[in-house]
Design a protein around this motif. Structure first.
Motif, PDB file in Angstrom:
ATOM      1  N   LEU A 256      13.589  27.376  64.805  1.00 53.16           N
ATOM      2  CA  LEU A 256      14.912  26.830  64.463  1.00 53.16           C
ATOM      3  C   LEU A 256      15.950  27.380  65.427  1.00 53.16           C
ATOM      4  CD1 LEU A 256      17.018  25.491  62.486  1.00 53.16           C
ATOM      5  CD2 LEU A 256      17.009  27.640  61.239  1.00 53.16           C
ATOM      6  N   LEU A 257      16.799  26.488  65.902  1.00 52.79           N
ATOM      7  CA  LEU A 257      17.919  26.925  66.732  1.00 52.79           C
ATOM      8  C   LEU A 257      19.105  27.245  65.821  1.00 52.79           C
ATOM      9  CD1 LEU A 257      19.083  27.267  69.625  1.00 52.79           C
ATOM     10  CD2 LEU A 257      19.833  24.887  69.470  1.00 52.79           C
ATOM     11  N   GLY A 258      19.671  28.436  65.984  1.00 52.38           N
ATOM     12  CA  GLY A 258      20.844  28.834  65.186  1.00 52.38           C
ATOM     13  C   GLY A 258      22.055  28.940  66.086  1.00 52.38           C
ATOM     14  N   ALA A 259      22.769  27.823  66.239  1.00 49.60           N
ATOM     15  CA  ALA A 259      23.813  27.753  67.269  1.00 49.60           C
ATOM     16  C   ALA A 259      25.077  28.527  66.912  1.00 49.60           C
ATOM     17  CB  ALA A 259      24.158  26.294  67.529  1.00 49.60           C
ATOM     18  N   GLU A 260      25.316  28.749  65.617  1.00 49.05           N
ATOM     19  CA  GLU A 260      26.565  29.440  65.265  1.00 49.05           C
ATOM     20  C   GLU A 260      26.527  30.879  65.777  1.00 49.05           C
ATOM     21  OE1 GLU A 260      28.984  27.531  64.039  1.00 49.05           O
ATOM     22  OE2 GLU A 260      27.436  25.979  64.194  1.00 49.05           O
ATOM     23  N   ASP A 261      25.450  31.600  65.428  1.00 46.66           N
ATOM     24  CA  ASP A 261      25.336  32.979  65.893  1.00 46.66           C
ATOM     25  C   ASP A 261      25.142  33.040  67.408  1.00 46.66           C
ATOM     26  OD1 ASP A 261      25.624  34.812  63.712  1.00 46.66           O
ATOM     27  OD2 ASP A 261      23.844  33.877  62.836  1.00 46.66           O
ATOM     28  N   LEU A 262      24.447  32.041  67.925  1.00 44.13           N
ATOM     29  CA  LEU A 262      24.179  32.034  69.360  1.00 44.13           C
ATOM     30  C   LEU A 262      25.486  31.905  70.151  1.00 44.13           C
ATOM     31  CD1 LEU A 262      22.113  32.076  71.642  1.00 44.13           C
ATOM     32  CD2 LEU A 262      21.817  29.620  71.348  1.00 44.13           C
ATOM     33  N   SER A 263      26.358  30.994  69.722  1.00 43.05           N
ATOM     34  CA  SER A 263      27.617  30.829  70.452  1.00 43.05           C
ATOM     35  C   SER A 263      28.486  32.069  70.276  1.00 43.05           C
ATOM     36  CB  SER A 263      28.351  29.558  70.038  1.00 43.05           C
ATOM     37  OG  SER A 263      28.425  29.484  68.657  1.00 43.05           O
ATOM     38  N   SER A 264      28.349  32.725  69.133  1.00 41.20           N
ATOM     39  CA  SER A 264      29.092  33.962  68.928  1.00 41.20           C
ATOM     40  C   SER A 264      28.571  35.055  69.877  1.00 41.20           C
ATOM     41  CB  SER A 264      28.937  34.360  67.460  1.00 41.20           C
ATOM     42  OG  SER A 264      29.207  35.685  67.269  1.00 41.20           O
ATOM     43  N   ASP A 265      27.245  35.083  70.060  1.00 38.67           N
ATOM     44  CA  ASP A 265      26.654  36.056  70.991  1.00 38.67           C
ATOM     45  C   ASP A 265      27.139  35.793  72.414  1.00 38.67           C
ATOM     46  OD1 ASP A 265      25.027  38.255  71.556  1.00 38.67           O
ATOM     47  OD2 ASP A 265      23.277  37.008  72.001  1.00 38.67           O
ATOM     48  N   LEU A 266      27.297  34.503  72.731  1.00 37.33           N
ATOM     49  CA  LEU A 266      27.753  34.126  74.075  1.00 37.33           C
ATOM     50  C   LEU A 266      29.273  34.212  74.215  1.00 37.33           C
ATOM     51  CD1 LEU A 266      25.645  30.920  74.847  1.00 37.33           C
ATOM     52  CD2 LEU A 266      25.586  33.046  76.126  1.00 37.33           C
TER      53      LEU A 266
ATOM     54  N   ALA B 153       5.415  21.800  73.942  1.00 33.02           N
ATOM     55  CA  ALA B 153       4.270  22.294  74.723  1.00 33.02           C
ATOM     56  C   ALA B 153       3.217  22.911  73.819  1.00 33.02           C
ATOM     57  CB  ALA B 153       4.753  23.314  75.747  1.00 33.02           C
ATOM     58  N   TYR B 154       3.662  23.571  72.750  1.00 31.27           N
ATOM     59  CA  TYR B 154       2.706  24.245  71.848  1.00 31.27           C
ATOM     60  C   TYR B 154       2.505  23.465  70.541  1.00 31.27           C
ATOM     61  CZ  TYR B 154       2.373  27.904  75.199  1.00 31.27           C
ATOM     62  OH  TYR B 154       2.103  28.580  76.357  1.00 31.27           O
ATOM     63  N   LYS B 155       2.997  22.242  70.523  1.00 31.48           N
ATOM     64  CA  LYS B 155       2.816  21.328  69.387  1.00 31.48           C
ATOM     65  C   LYS B 155       3.236  21.957  68.054  1.00 31.48           C
ATOM     66  CE  LYS B 155      -0.430  18.263  71.616  1.00 31.48           C
ATOM     67  NZ  LYS B 155       0.608  18.043  72.638  1.00 31.48           N
ATOM     68  N   ILE B 156       4.392  22.586  68.058  1.00 34.41           N
ATOM     69  CA  ILE B 156       4.953  23.115  66.811  1.00 34.41           C
ATOM     70  C   ILE B 156       6.309  22.453  66.564  1.00 34.41           C
ATOM     71  CG2 ILE B 156       3.725  25.326  66.962  1.00 34.41           C
ATOM     72  CD1 ILE B 156       6.346  26.585  67.934  1.00 34.41           C
ATOM     73  N   ASP B 157       6.819  22.597  65.349  1.00 33.06           N
ATOM     74  CA  ASP B 157       8.072  21.929  64.982  1.00 33.06           C
ATOM     75  C   ASP B 157       9.266  22.538  65.711  1.00 33.06           C
ATOM     76  OD1 ASP B 157       6.872  20.206  63.180  1.00 33.06           O
ATOM     77  OD2 ASP B 157       7.021  21.643  61.527  1.00 33.06           O
ATOM     78  N   SER B 158      10.103  21.678  66.250  1.00 33.63           N
ATOM     79  CA  SER B 158      11.373  22.145  66.814  1.00 33.63           C
ATOM     80  C   SER B 158      12.473  21.689  65.867  1.00 33.63           C
ATOM     81  CB  SER B 158      11.576  21.564  68.206  1.00 33.63           C
ATOM     82  OG  SER B 158      11.331  20.168  68.199  1.00 33.63           O
ATOM     83  N   ILE B 159      13.208  22.658  65.335  1.00 33.16           N
ATOM     84  CA  ILE B 159      14.210  22.336  64.299  1.00 33.16           C
ATOM     85  C   ILE B 159      15.594  22.588  64.881  1.00 33.16           C
ATOM     86  CG2 ILE B 159      14.914  22.755  61.908  1.00 33.16           C
ATOM     87  CD1 ILE B 159      12.127  24.278  61.661  1.00 33.16           C
ATOM     88  N   ASP B 160      16.403  21.518  64.930  1.00 27.81           N
ATOM     89  CA  ASP B 160      17.725  21.634  65.554  1.00 27.81           C
ATOM     90  C   ASP B 160      18.695  22.373  64.628  1.00 27.81           C
ATOM     91  OD1 ASP B 160      19.628  21.236  67.576  1.00 27.81           O
ATOM     92  OD2 ASP B 160      20.403  19.446  66.569  1.00 27.81           O
ATOM     93  N   THR B 161      19.695  22.925  65.244  1.00 24.18           N
ATOM     94  CA  THR B 161      20.721  23.706  64.528  1.00 24.18           C
ATOM     95  C   THR B 161      21.460  22.834  63.509  1.00 24.18           C
ATOM     96  OG1 THR B 161      22.580  25.203  64.895  1.00 24.18           O
ATOM     97  CG2 THR B 161      22.539  23.218  66.238  1.00 24.18           C
ATOM     98  N   PRO B 162      21.932  23.413  62.406  1.00 26.67           N
ATOM     99  CA  PRO B 162      22.668  22.600  61.419  1.00 26.67           C
ATOM    100  C   PRO B 162      23.990  22.082  61.983  1.00 26.67           C
ATOM    101  CG  PRO B 162      22.108  24.765  60.514  1.00 26.67           C
ATOM    102  CD  PRO B 162      21.787  24.805  61.965  1.00 26.67           C
TER     103      PRO B 162
END
Lengths: 284, 502
Positions: free
Chosen positions: A140-150, A174-183
């Motif tokens: 899962l991508l967590g964009a809120e904390d990520l943008s805060s880190d940046l 590439a590894y055939k696993i779920d990619s879950i976009d940020t809320p």
């Protein structure tokens, strides 16, 4: 779902989502951590029927004092995955060891999976290894904390997270696993949510996290195949069967060539359509 | 004595047979009141009691269009109390928490009989506590005009709050400081009561096309205010944001589409609750997607329906009662937004609107395995509402859909047997909950249409088991065997009895 809200837990299985995340981390204040942990554990143990979705529990980060108690309380055959905030390779290794120990101690039949959240710049740089870590079956991508880190502002357009989005989508594919976009955090903007879903789907994301149950129908409408696509895939499936009988591996449908990649695309659409019961079949 | 649903019917009442039994009966009409030669003006409520010689044992009637902001019923109650009158019978079309003074009159036996369609708050509590000397008779919105026109409910004096009265005595609810829109529930009282008093705070020169005809009016009383505008309409009614309610509403709209009811010429009614409005919202979206235009919506009207009228999605609105300010504004502005009487709305013997409905969306406090619905008492047996138009619309509409959460406040909404039957299961076709949709097995046509549906269709028994899986089996309500009221079905028969609570 905040883990300390009984009314929300009670209805958590009715929203037609693929998985519910019971949260012990950011949605729960420090003074409520123990109450949430106990409530989620009790709720899961009282659950009589197999719910129609996967069960995920977001524990507190491995840099906190709570995570071991969280695992001890909630890990059981009732859950499918543990969601790990601020994931890094070293934490994933540590979590795998802790889970193995709990599974052994509790005599569990199930091997609990792990869903890491990419919400630190350091995690983005480790994505290639994170997707290969033990137990990881989605990210899962967590964009809120990520943008805060940046130290950048989050915008609805999301240019600031384009790089991690693309990197995550490719690594997961590439590894055939779920990619879950940020809320999408504006719960009153369904049009914006639909646009954001469509953008993520075009980047290759397989799914998107919702922060409110009312977002689920919008997300589902984008990530499940459309009726038009299903109809096309069914026709490809039928034409493939007929042509295979004639010994033809490549053929033409509606004036367009159908070869192996096209057949594979149709197959994937139908797998998803059948999973979500989207194909009309006559019930006698 | 037991009725066809095996419910006890007190002595002196006719037991319910079936929802269609009225079709074998003749309409009974008493003569409308003699029209007056102009009206007289009253100086005060006290003057009204003197001039009309209001005395012990008389029946006074009221409408409830001023809802929880109503001053008229309260002013009359104050005067009954001041004069120490006894054994009065009151017939307000509904009673709200703002009418608390009536509970005091019941306790002191100033008022000993009540006829109403809906009651909640302190008056309901007083009834359930066994303080009303005679049985409370709870009618439907269509049954009340039927009872009045047939003489079964005889009214000595109708005291009607009217937001605008003109010099000829005509009345309207469209304008004035207490504007409330349609005055549909007052029309039968106006036409058949022995004497009629309009209580108003707004006298105007002339009203065009008045809903209340001045020829029936005997007296007009002007007071500073007939109601508190903030309580008269509930402001802006809004669709729910509750995700469970929205899921129920989405599925209900999907079901209506799958059974072919979202089509040109469709007619519909929903309540004003958040989930009902959400159904209207999703139906509207389907209509737009499909390019469908409906014929009418009816009942209590909200801004959602006036928007649909103004967008051209509906040809007409038939309005017995405005639920919000937008509806009040619309009824005075839109020629296709018609005020109608309670009789025209739902009287089984009238050429009524409910019989022309394609579908109605209704709520339930309880529903049982026979699809009987309770909206009169809660699961403790305490009165908290009443039919209003529930059983009228359920009978009239081609498809009746109940939308409700499966579990509310830790209580399953489905019961083996409802505490009180308001609407018989024979008139209830579909139950939509967040955990599944049950179709009344009588409706084999609907089951056939939904054979290939992807909606979560199951039996009502399965839904009950699901609910028990969450809540466990609740204990039965603690009520006594002492009757305090009867639920009068729209044809005048008794469908159930309400008991004193413990």
């Amino acid at each position: 779902m905040p883990g300390n809200n009984p009314a929300m837990l009670q209805n958590s299985d009715v929203f037609d989502c693929d998985a519910v995340i019971y949260d012990l981390e950011d949605a729960v204040s420090v003074t409520e951590k123990d109450a949430a942990r106990t409530l989620v554990a009790q709720f899961l143990s009282a659950m009589k029927k197999q719910p129609p979705m996967e069960i995920v529990v977001r524990i507190n980060g491995l840099d906190t004092e709570y995570w071991e108690k969280d695992l001890e309380a909630v890990v059981s055959d009732k859950i499918d995955s543990i969601m790990l905030p601020k994931a890094q390779v070293r934490y994933l290794k540590q979590l795998d060891e802790a889970l193995s120990e709990i599974e052994r101690k509790k005599g569990m039949k199930k091997h609990v999976a792990v869903l890491p959240i990419i919400e630190l710049a350091a995690s983005v740089m480790e994505i290639d290894d994170i997707v290969k870590a033990p137990r990881v079956n989605g990210v899962l991508l967590g964009a809120e904390d990520l943008s805060s880190d940046l130290e950048v502002a989050r915008t609805k357009k999301g240019n600031e997270i384009l790089y991690p989005r693309m990197k995550l989508a490719y690594a997961c594919a590439a590894y055939k696993i779920d990619s879950i976009d940020t809320p999408f955090t504006d719960t009153n903007d369904n049009e914006g949510l639909a646009d954001d879903c469509a953008f993520a789907a075009n980047l290759g994301f397989t799914s998107k996290a919702a922060i409110h149950p009312n977002q689920v129908p919008v997300i589902n409408s984008v990530f499940v195949p459309t009726a038009k696509n299903i109809e096309w895939a069914l026709r490809v499936e039928e034409a493939t069967r007929i042509n295979a009988e004639k010994g033809l591996g490549v053929f033409s449908l509606d004036g367009k060539m159908v070869d192996k990649p096209v057949m594979e695309r149709a197959r994937k659409i139908l797998v998803k359509a059948r999973k979500y019961n989207l194909i009309q079949e006559d019930k006698q | 004595m037991k009725n066809a649903l095996n419910r006890y019917v007190p002595e002196g009442y006719v037991p319910f047979e079936s929802a269609s039994a009225y079709k074998n009966k003749e309409r009974k009409l008493i003569a409308p009141k003699k029209t007056s030669e102009g009206y007289e003006t009253l100086g005060s409520i006290s003057d009204m009691f003197d001039r009309l010689q209001i005395k012990d044992g008389m029946t006074l009637s009221f409408h409830h269009h001023l809802r929880n902001g109503d001053f008229v019923l309260n002013m009359v109650c104050e005067e009954i109390k001041r004069r120490g009158l006894k054994n009065m019978k009151l017939a307000p079309s509904s009673v709200f928490p703002g009418n608390a003074i009536l509970a005091e009159l019941i306790e002191n036996e100033n008022v000993t009989k009540l006829y109403t369609d809906y009651v909640n708050g302190p008056v309901a509590d007083a009834i359930c506590a066994g303080k009303l000397k005679e049985l409370c008779e709870m009618h439907t919105h269509g049954g009340r005009p039927m009872a009045i026109e047939s003489g079964a409910l005889h009214i000595d004096v109708a005291v009607l709050g009217v937001p605008a009265v003109d010099k000829k005595g005509n009345g309207s609810g469209f304008s004035g400081q207490s504007a409330c829109g349609s005055l549909g529930y007052a029309v039968s009282d106006l036409t058949y009561a022995d004497k009629v008093v309009f209580v108003t705070d707004n006298i105007v020169d002339r009203i065009d096309n008045p809903q209340l005809d001045g020829k029936y009016v005997d007296y007009v009383l002007k007071v500073p205010a007939i109601g508190d505008p903030s309580g008269i309409v509930s402001g802006t009614t809004k669709i729910t944001k509750d995700p469970v309610g929205l899921k129920i509403a989405r599925n209900a709209a999907q079901l209506l589409d799958e059974i072919g009811l979202i089509k040109d010429g469709m007619s519909m009614q929903t309540g004003a609750g958040g989930t009902s409005l959400a159904v209207a919202y999703y139906v509207r979206n389907r209509m737009l997607e499909k390019g469908v235009k409906g014929s009418f919506a009816s009942g209590g009207i909200t801004g959602y329906f006036t928007d649909m009228l103004e967008e051209g999605l509906l040809d007409e609105l038939y309005d017995v009662q405005c639920f919000d300010l937008k509806a009040v504004q619309s009824i005075g502005r839109n020629a296709a937004h018609h005020a109608m009487s309670g009789s025209k709305y739902a009287n089984p013997f009238d050429d009524n609107v409910v019989d022309k409905l394609d579908f109605v969306i209704l709520g339930a406090t309880e529903i049982d395995l026979d699809f009987n619905v309770n909206v009169t008492t809660d699961s403790h047996g305490k009165i908290m509402g009443g039919s209003g138009g529930h059983s009228d619309t359920a009978h009239g509409a081609k498809v009746t859909v109940i939308t409700t959460n499966l579990v509310k406040s830790r209580m399953p909404i489905i019961k083996e047997h409802v505490t009180t039957v308001t609407t018989p299961g024979e008139d209830v076709d579909v139950l939509v909950t967040e955990r599944g949709i049950a179709i009344n097995p009588r409706r084999t046509d609907l089951l056939e249409k939904l054979r290939n549906s992807r909606l979560p269709i199951c039996t009502i028994e399965e839904l009950l088991e699901t609910a028990y899986g969450i809540t466990g089996r609740p204990e039965k309500p603690a009520v006594t065997d002492v009757p305090v009221g009867v639920v009068v079905y729209r044809d005048g028969t008794v469908i159930d009895t309400i008991y004193k609570t413990k």
